[in-house]
Design an enzyme around this catalytic site. Sequence first.
Site, short mmCIF file in Angstrom:
data_model
loop_
_atom_site.label_atom_id
_atom_site.label_comp_id
_atom_site.label_asym_id
_atom_site.label_seq_id
_atom_site.Cartn_x
_atom_site.Cartn_y
_atom_site.Cartn_z
N ASP A 45 34.52 77.90 -17.22
CA ASP A 45 34.37 77.91 -15.63
C ASP A 45 35.51 78.85 -15.31
OD1 ASP A 45 32.73 75.97 -15.70
OD2 ASP A 45 34.18 74.31 -15.16
N LYS A 67 32.36 80.06 -10.98
CA LYS A 67 31.36 79.89 -9.86
C LYS A 67 32.45 79.50 -8.60
CE LYS A 67 28.92 76.22 -11.59
NZ LYS A 67 28.44 74.81 -11.41
N GLY A 99 39.96 70.38 -15.60
CA GLY A 99 40.08 68.83 -15.58
C GLY A 99 39.27 67.99 -16.57
N ASP A 100 38.38 67.00 -16.00
CA ASP A 100 37.66 66.37 -16.75
C ASP A 100 36.09 66.72 -16.63
OD1 ASP A 100 37.60 63.53 -18.34
OD2 ASP A 100 35.88 63.65 -17.05
N SER A 128 42.24 64.81 -15.43
CA SER A 128 41.34 65.43 -14.10
C SER A 128 42.55 65.80 -13.04
CB SER A 128 40.62 64.36 -13.55
OG SER A 128 40.02 64.72 -12.44
N ALA A 129 42.07 66.77 -12.16
CA ALA A 129 43.16 67.26 -11.33
C ALA A 129 43.96 66.12 -10.58
CB ALA A 129 42.51 68.19 -10.15
N MET A 179 38.11 69.50 -3.62
CA MET A 179 37.31 70.70 -2.92
C MET A 179 37.31 70.33 -1.25
SD MET A 179 34.30 70.85 -5.53
CE MET A 179 34.05 68.98 -6.05
N1 SAH Z 1 36.56 68.66 -13.34
C1 SAH Z 1 37.72 68.97 -12.34
C2 SAH Z 1 37.18 68.88 -10.93
C3 SAH Z 1 36.29 70.16 -10.65
S1 SAH Z 1 36.05 70.38 -8.92
C4 SAH Z 1 38.69 67.88 -12.58
O1 SAH Z 1 38.56 67.04 -13.12
O2 SAH Z 1 39.87 68.01 -12.19
C5 SAH Z 1 37.20 71.47 -8.54
C6 SAH Z 1 38.47 70.97 -7.56
O3 SAH Z 1 39.33 70.17 -8.33
C7 SAH Z 1 38.97 71.94 -6.78
O4 SAH Z 1 38.41 72.32 -5.65
C8 SAH Z 1 40.33 71.18 -6.63
O5 SAH Z 1 40.30 70.19 -5.33
C9 SAH Z 1 40.64 70.21 -7.78
N2 SAH Z 1 41.37 71.03 -8.69
C10 SAH Z 1 41.35 71.59 -9.88
N3 SAH Z 1 42.27 71.96 -10.45
C11 SAH Z 1 43.34 71.79 -9.62
C12 SAH Z 1 44.82 72.04 -9.71
N4 SAH Z 1 45.24 72.72 -10.76
N5 SAH Z 1 45.40 71.79 -8.51
C13 SAH Z 1 45.05 71.34 -7.43
N6 SAH Z 1 43.50 70.89 -7.56
C14 SAH Z 1 42.71 71.28 -8.60
#
Ligand code: SAH
Length: 260
Positions: A45, A67, A99-100, A128-129, A179
């Site tokens: 991604d 994306k 993230g996850d 995860s974030a 998001m």
């Molecule tokens: N699978 C991912 C989430 C994907 S959706 C997870 O588990 O984290 C993408 C969203 O994740 C972004 O729009 C934001 O809200 C969040 N995100 C991902 N990385 C981030 C970061 N380093 N700091 C803050 N938000 C983050």
Amino acid sequence: MSKIAPSAGAKPGTVFLVGAGPGDPDLLTLRAARLVMNAKLIVHDGLVEPAILAMARPSARLVSVAKSRSRHTLPQEGINDLLVREALGGTDVVRLKGGDPFVFGRGGEEAEACRAAGVPVEVVPGVSAALGAAAAAQIPLTHRDAASVVSFVAGQCKGLTDQNWSGLAGVGRTLVIYMGVATAEAIADKLIADGLAPEMPVAVIENATRPEMRVLRGSLAALASLVAKNKVKSPALIVIGEVAARDEVDVRAIALEAAK
Ligand code: SAH
């Protein structure tokens, strides 16, 4: 669902759905790091840090299926087909996600597509974030004095009004919104309409665990202006609840101190 059939007798490769964590390469699991370092093919991604991709062998094939909200490089169906096609051709695929893989990562859809095509799947969890951001900003998602429930929701505009968040935020509860920066105003309105106090603390954490991380704090009523004034951009998380105002620490000062 994929229309690609396995070729008779050939042993398919495995698709590894791997969480890359929120940014800092140190937050990869050992299993994720090992898979990245040994991969022949990585399908990733846009959220995956270049420093993590740099861990791959020089000979590894890296395919980006980045994306963005407005521009879809490869639709989900196309990603599913790519994973299945490569695996049925005998290649192990490392599908690397921010993230996850199973938290707002469409990992469930990719796993289903693989299984339907007879491709073995393994899932490697990631930080995860919400967890990475909470740790980096030193905001405990639960706290015996402030929150015993934590919920994760997606705040992108599509379907926001259809989502029922009532009961997820409030006293004693923490709500983490993924998001959500583009729809911060609608989110605040929705929560206040659900009965949440306008003065409920919020924190916005942008680029969590990366060197450019910012942590902004305010109240629910001021969420939209906090995001707009500071020009917050994706990726960012919104944390709503009493924990967002506890023990406010200057994480940047701590990081500088630690680096001395
Ligand atoms: N699978 C991912 C989430 C994907 S959706 C997870 O588990 O984290 C993408 C969203 O994740 C972004 O729009 C934001 O809200 C969040 N995100 C991902 N990385 C981030 C970061 N380093 N700091 C803050 N938000 C983050």
